[in-house]
Every structure is written in structure tokens, then in C-alpha cells.
Design a protein around this motif. Structure first.
Motif, mmCIF file in Angstrom:
data_model
loop_
_atom_site.group_PDB
_atom_site.id
_atom_site.type_symbol
_atom_site.label_atom_id
_atom_site.label_comp_id
_atom_site.label_asym_id
_atom_site.label_seq_id
_atom_site.Cartn_x
_atom_site.Cartn_y
_atom_site.Cartn_z
ATOM 1 N N CYS A 166 0.803 -1.228 0.000
ATOM 2 C CA CYS A 166 0.000 0.000 0.000
ATOM 3 C C CYS A 166 0.835 1.276 0.000
ATOM 4 C CB CYS A 166 -0.959 0.011 1.190
ATOM 5 S SG CYS A 166 -0.152 0.209 2.797
ATOM 6 N N GLY A 167 2.142 1.147 0.205
ATOM 7 C CA GLY A 167 2.998 2.323 0.176
ATOM 8 C C GLY A 167 3.054 3.113 1.465
ATOM 9 N N SER A 168 2.439 2.597 2.532
ATOM 10 C CA SER A 168 2.516 3.298 3.816
ATOM 11 C C SER A 168 3.950 3.283 4.333
ATOM 12 C CB SER A 168 1.589 2.637 4.841
ATOM 13 O OG SER A 168 0.239 2.838 4.492
ATOM 14 N N VAL A 169 4.311 4.321 5.086
ATOM 15 C CA VAL A 169 5.688 4.454 5.558
ATOM 16 C C VAL A 169 5.722 4.469 7.081
ATOM 17 C CG1 VAL A 169 6.448 5.643 3.487
ATOM 18 C CG2 VAL A 169 5.589 6.986 5.412
ATOM 19 N N LEU A 206 2.750 10.767 -0.762
ATOM 20 C CA LEU A 206 2.117 9.483 -0.457
ATOM 21 C C LEU A 206 0.974 9.201 -1.421
ATOM 22 C CD1 LEU A 206 1.818 9.287 3.425
ATOM 23 C CD2 LEU A 206 3.330 7.965 1.945
ATOM 24 N N GLY A 207 0.720 7.909 -1.627
ATOM 25 C CA GLY A 207 -0.437 7.524 -2.416
ATOM 26 C C GLY A 207 -1.727 7.806 -1.672
ATOM 27 N N ARG A 208 -2.836 7.752 -2.393
ATOM 28 C CA ARG A 208 -4.135 8.108 -1.806
ATOM 29 C C ARG A 208 -4.497 7.199 -0.640
ATOM 30 N NH1 ARG A 208 -9.404 6.632 -2.868
ATOM 31 N NH2 ARG A 208 -8.683 5.241 -4.521
ATOM 32 N N LEU A 209 -4.103 5.933 -0.685
ATOM 33 C CA LEU A 209 -4.456 4.971 0.359
ATOM 34 C C LEU A 209 -3.321 4.737 1.357
ATOM 35 C CD1 LEU A 209 -6.348 2.321 -1.814
ATOM 36 C CD2 LEU A 209 -7.313 4.225 -0.519
#
Length: 222
Positions: A166-169, A206-209
Motif C-alpha cells: 500500500c505504500g505506507s511508511v 504518499l499515495g491516496r491509500l
């Protein structure tokens, strides 16, 4: 990445570097990565460092001035006064020496330097990153199991670890005690102003999600 006013220094994450599964290998790997960052890929051959003879000879850390003004005259602080023969070394021209160090020795010293609680905070952060990646954890955002990857720019970025789905950091920060963690969260008090600068610099990409998380590690529990 650094934040200066409205100027963005954001760079894309790099997940090509894989953290070894064996903890000792992972710590050595992250140390080498940190060394490459600090030396510009090996281009910087020496580090200039300041050596404190008071700390070296007497084993005490005294970061404040040795003298204070009282009734118009200078008096030696009690912390200095309690150490025999320390007055031979408190002249700043004698006390401080500039030395050139081998980069690996300098960075290794930084990594093993202990906090006031006696824990090597850089190594603690490395262990936390290893645990997050190889400890069998789910991403908080998308719930995917085992999806964490190292951002090899972790020493200069808000995002130490990234979810590959999901690309969360995730950022890993150390604090002296569990109590100090809650105090910081309650008061919004962080020692480094770059936290919030990096946060706003990073969040714009960041991406939308995707979401951002901070993982605090208490030094007293390590």
C-alpha cells in the motif's frame, strides 16, 4: 531529505537494499549502509572529529562551561571542582583537539555510543527495523503480512520502512523511557524540528491509500 521552508528536498524511496534475516548480519548491513551515506559512497576518506580531553582522561561528560559568574567574579562549577587536577585541562585550547578519523571507525563509534541510559541508540533502531521487516508483522494500513521493506535512504528520511503493497511508511524513533514517549505524544514535543518538516515534505508524495506511522522504541526496554 531535508526540509527548508517551502523548498522540497524529497527523493523517492529506494527498496533495492534487502536487510539480512540474521540479526547480527542486519546490524552490520545497516552500519555499512549508513557508512556509505555518510561518506558519499566512499568518496570522503576522513572525518574531522573533536576530542574532549576532559572526557577522555576523567571519564565524565561535562558539556557546560566550567566557570560561572558570582558577585562579579568567576568561580569554578562544583562538577569541575570535584575532580582533582581537572583545572590542567579546562583551558579550551588544551581541552579540545581536532583529529581526523577513519570514516568506518567514526561511524562505528557513533553507532555504539550510548545514551544517558546506557543503550546504543543507533543499534536499537537497527534492531527495531530488523524486527519490523522480519518479525512477522502486518502492515497497520492494509493488513498485509510480511510486506515491509527497508527504505535505504532511511538515515535522512521520515520513512525508514515501507509497505510494498500500500505504500505506507514507518519511521523508527528512540526515546529514553516509555514515560517520555507518552509525554512527547501528549505535548507534541519532539527534540528534532526536522520530524515535522520531513513529515510534511513526505506526506505530499504518499499515495491516496497510504498512511504514515511512527514507531517509538523505549531505551529502558532494550
Amino acid at each position: 531529505m531535508r526540509f527548508h521552508g517551502n523548498k522540497s528536498h524529497w527523493t523517492p524511496p529506494d527498496t533495492t537494499s534487502k536487510v539480512p534475516r540474521v540479526l547480527s548480519d542486519a546490524i552490520e548491513f545497516l552500519l555499512d549502509l549508513f557508512l556509505r551515506k555518510r561518506t558519499g559512497g566512499g568518496k570522503r576518506l576522513t572525518f574531522s572529529n573533536t576530542r574532549d580531553l576532559v572526557e577522555a582522561r576523567f571519564g565524565v561528560h561535562l558539556p557546560y562551561a566550567p566557570y560561572f559568574k558570582k558577585n562579579g567574579s568567576l568561580e569554578l562549577c562544583s562538577a569541575y571542582r570535584s575532580i582533582p587536577r581537572i583545572q590542567d585541562y579546562i583551558d579550551p585550547f588544551i581541552r579540545f583537539q581536532h583529529v581526523d578519523e577513519d570514516p568506518r571507525a567514526a561511524v562505528t563509534t557513533t553507532w555504539t555510543k550510548t545514551s544517558s541510559e546506557g543503550a546504543p541508540y543507533h543499534i536499537v533502531e537497527a534492531v527495531a527495523i530488523h524486527q519490523l521487516i522480519h518479525g512477522g508483522h502486518n502492515c497497520i494500513c492494509c493488513k498485509t503480512f510480511g510486506s515491509f521493506e527497508l527504505n535505504s535512504k532511511y538515515d535522512t528520511s521520515f520513512s525508514d520502512v515501507i509497505c510494498s503493497v500500500c505504500g505506507s511508511v514507518y519511521a523508527v524513533w528512540t526515546a529514553s523511557t516509555t514515560e517520555s514517549i507518552f509525554k512527547r505524544l501528549d505535548k507534541g514535543n519532539f527534540n528534532k524540528a526536522r520530524y515535522f518538516g520531513d513529515y510534511y515534505d513526505e506526506i505530499r508524495h504518499l499515495g491516496r491509500l497510504s498512511k504514515m506511522y511512527a514507531m517509538f522504541v523505549s531505551m529502558e526496554d532494550t
